[in-house]
Design a protein around this motif. Sequence first.
Motif, PDB file in Angstrom:
ATOM      1  N   ILE A  62       0.756  -1.214   0.020  1.00 53.44           N
ATOM      2  CA  ILE A  62       0.130  -0.128   0.093  1.00 53.44           C
ATOM      3  C   ILE A  62       0.874   1.494  -0.036  1.00 53.44           C
ATOM      4  CG2 ILE A  62      -1.526   1.899   1.133  1.00 53.44           C
ATOM      5  CD1 ILE A  62      -2.914  -0.969   0.265  1.00 53.44           C
TER       6      ILE A  62
ATOM      7  N   ARG B 143       1.011   4.793  -0.011  1.00 49.68           N
ATOM      8  CA  ARG B 143       0.267   6.185   1.037  1.00 49.68           C
ATOM      9  C   ARG B 143       1.687   7.260   0.980  1.00 49.68           C
ATOM     10  NH1 ARG B 143      -2.220   3.862   4.915  1.00 49.68           N
ATOM     11  NH2 ARG B 143      -4.219   4.002   3.761  1.00 49.68           N
TER      12      ARG B 143
ATOM     13  N   CYS C 148      -3.705   6.610  -1.937  1.00 44.97           N
ATOM     14  CA  CYS C 148      -3.451   5.755  -1.828  1.00 44.97           C
ATOM     15  C   CYS C 148      -3.245   4.342  -3.049  1.00 44.97           C
ATOM     16  CB  CYS C 148      -4.282   5.280  -0.349  1.00 44.97           C
ATOM     17  SG  CYS C 148      -4.016   3.386   0.295  1.00 44.97           S
TER      18      CYS C 148
ATOM     19  N   ASP D  12      -3.041   0.738  -4.094  1.00 45.01           N
ATOM     20  CA  ASP D  12      -2.664  -1.015  -4.433  1.00 45.01           C
ATOM     21  C   ASP D  12      -2.066  -1.125  -4.810  1.00 45.01           C
ATOM     22  OD1 ASP D  12      -2.680  -3.256  -3.088  1.00 45.01           O
ATOM     23  OD2 ASP D  12      -5.106  -3.064  -3.009  1.00 45.01           O
TER      24      ASP D  12
ATOM     25  N   ASP E 291      -5.099  -1.049  -8.424  1.00 45.41           N
ATOM     26  CA  ASP E 291      -6.064   0.212  -7.366  1.00 45.41           C
ATOM     27  C   ASP E 291      -6.156   1.223  -7.012  1.00 45.41           C
ATOM     28  OD1 ASP E 291      -8.777   0.579  -6.986  1.00 45.41           O
ATOM     29  OD2 ASP E 291      -9.263  -1.882  -6.228  1.00 45.41           O
TER      30      ASP E 291
ATOM     31  N   LEU F  79      -7.700   3.565  -3.924  1.00 51.57           N
ATOM     32  CA  LEU F  79      -8.278   4.034  -2.642  1.00 51.57           C
ATOM     33  C   LEU F  79      -8.573   5.527  -2.182  1.00 51.57           C
ATOM     34  CD1 LEU F  79      -6.530   0.828  -0.499  1.00 51.57           C
ATOM     35  CD2 LEU F  79      -7.952   0.569  -2.719  1.00 51.57           C
ATOM     36  N   GLU F  80      -7.820   6.051  -1.982  1.00 49.86           N
ATOM     37  CA  GLU F  80      -8.010   7.302  -2.004  1.00 49.86           C
ATOM     38  C   GLU F  80      -7.283   8.559  -2.839  1.00 49.86           C
ATOM     39  OE1 GLU F  80      -6.648  10.691  -0.356  1.00 49.86           O
ATOM     40  OE2 GLU F  80      -5.378   9.688   0.034  1.00 49.86           O
TER      41      GLU F  80
ATOM     42  N   ASP G 149     -12.081   9.248  -0.588  1.00 54.69           N
ATOM     43  CA  ASP G 149     -12.280   7.554   0.038  1.00 54.69           C
ATOM     44  C   ASP G 149     -13.006   7.433  -1.001  1.00 54.69           C
ATOM     45  OD1 ASP G 149     -12.700   5.086   0.878  1.00 54.69           O
ATOM     46  OD2 ASP G 149     -13.164   5.760   2.320  1.00 54.69           O
TER      47      ASP G 149
ATOM     48  N   ARG H  88     -12.997   3.986  -1.981  1.00 49.83           N
ATOM     49  CA  ARG H  88     -13.246   2.328  -2.099  1.00 49.83           C
ATOM     50  C   ARG H  88     -14.522   1.862  -2.162  1.00 49.83           C
ATOM     51  NH1 ARG H  88     -10.596   1.427   3.985  1.00 49.83           N
ATOM     52  NH2 ARG H  88     -12.139   3.883   3.857  1.00 49.83           N
TER      53      ARG H  88
ATOM     54  N   ARG I 106     -12.836   3.909  -9.697  1.00 46.61           N
ATOM     55  CA  ARG I 106     -10.820   3.672  -9.724  1.00 46.61           C
ATOM     56  C   ARG I 106      -9.831   3.270 -10.056  1.00 46.61           C
ATOM     57  NH1 ARG I 106     -13.075  -0.145  -5.965  1.00 46.61           N
ATOM     58  NH2 ARG I 106     -11.936  -1.961  -6.596  1.00 46.61           N
TER      59      ARG I 106
ATOM     60  N   TYR J 288     -14.150  -1.282  -3.525  1.00 44.44           N
ATOM     61  CA  TYR J 288     -13.170  -2.158  -3.013  1.00 44.44           C
ATOM     62  C   TYR J 288     -13.003  -3.172  -2.002  1.00 44.44           C
ATOM     63  CZ  TYR J 288      -8.629  -3.039  -1.370  1.00 44.44           C
ATOM     64  OH  TYR J 288      -7.040  -2.881  -0.829  1.00 44.44           O
TER      65      TYR J 288
ATOM     66  N   SER K 168     -10.821  -5.254   0.961  1.00 44.00           N
ATOM     67  CA  SER K 168      -9.972  -5.920   1.344  1.00 44.00           C
ATOM     68  C   SER K 168      -9.584  -7.025   1.765  1.00 44.00           C
ATOM     69  CB  SER K 168      -8.467  -4.780   2.755  1.00 44.00           C
ATOM     70  OG  SER K 168      -9.859  -4.570   3.717  1.00 44.00           O
TER      71      SER K 168
END
Length: 179
Positions: free
Chosen positions: A9, A11, A47, A49, A80, A82-83, A88, A90, A97, A145, A147
Amino acid sequence: MKYDGFRLIARRTADGITLTTKQGSDFSDRYSLIVGAIAKLKVNSICIDGEAMCFTGADQDFDKLWSRKHDDEVRLCAFDLLELNGIDLRGLPLLERKKQLFKVIRRSVGIEFVEHLAGDGPTIFAKACGLGYEGIVSKRADRPYQSGETRIWLKTKNPAHPAMQRVMDAFESERRRAR
């Protein structure tokens, strides 16, 4: 496609950039190419992935990644987002995304965009195995998304890939120690 690397991840916040593994280890000091690429993105926060990967030519090279001798060459295969800028993402569908992810990283050096391949799973799996991938991860394009292990995506591994041999070797080693 399923890559043979370290899940990360990546970030970036106002506090800095972190690269965190699935097990919670901080790899931020290891992969300068990824950190530099994240720093150059024209965003306030992000963020991503993805998978930390090393290559020899076009081929994935886990041994090169594992050796730590090539940490400065490690790239992030980003699959992916995520943010983005405090929002956000997700809850959005996968394809939305990925569309935003592509826009943000398309010119990055050190971050590779992983495309979504739509089609017949067995055909894509056979092609992935033929190209030397660890397997495929099948995800629904219209889903948010999630996890961890979930029923909305399926991981199918290539039994002939070296990653499977590493798993078998570790299993055999544990079995011998237990005796």
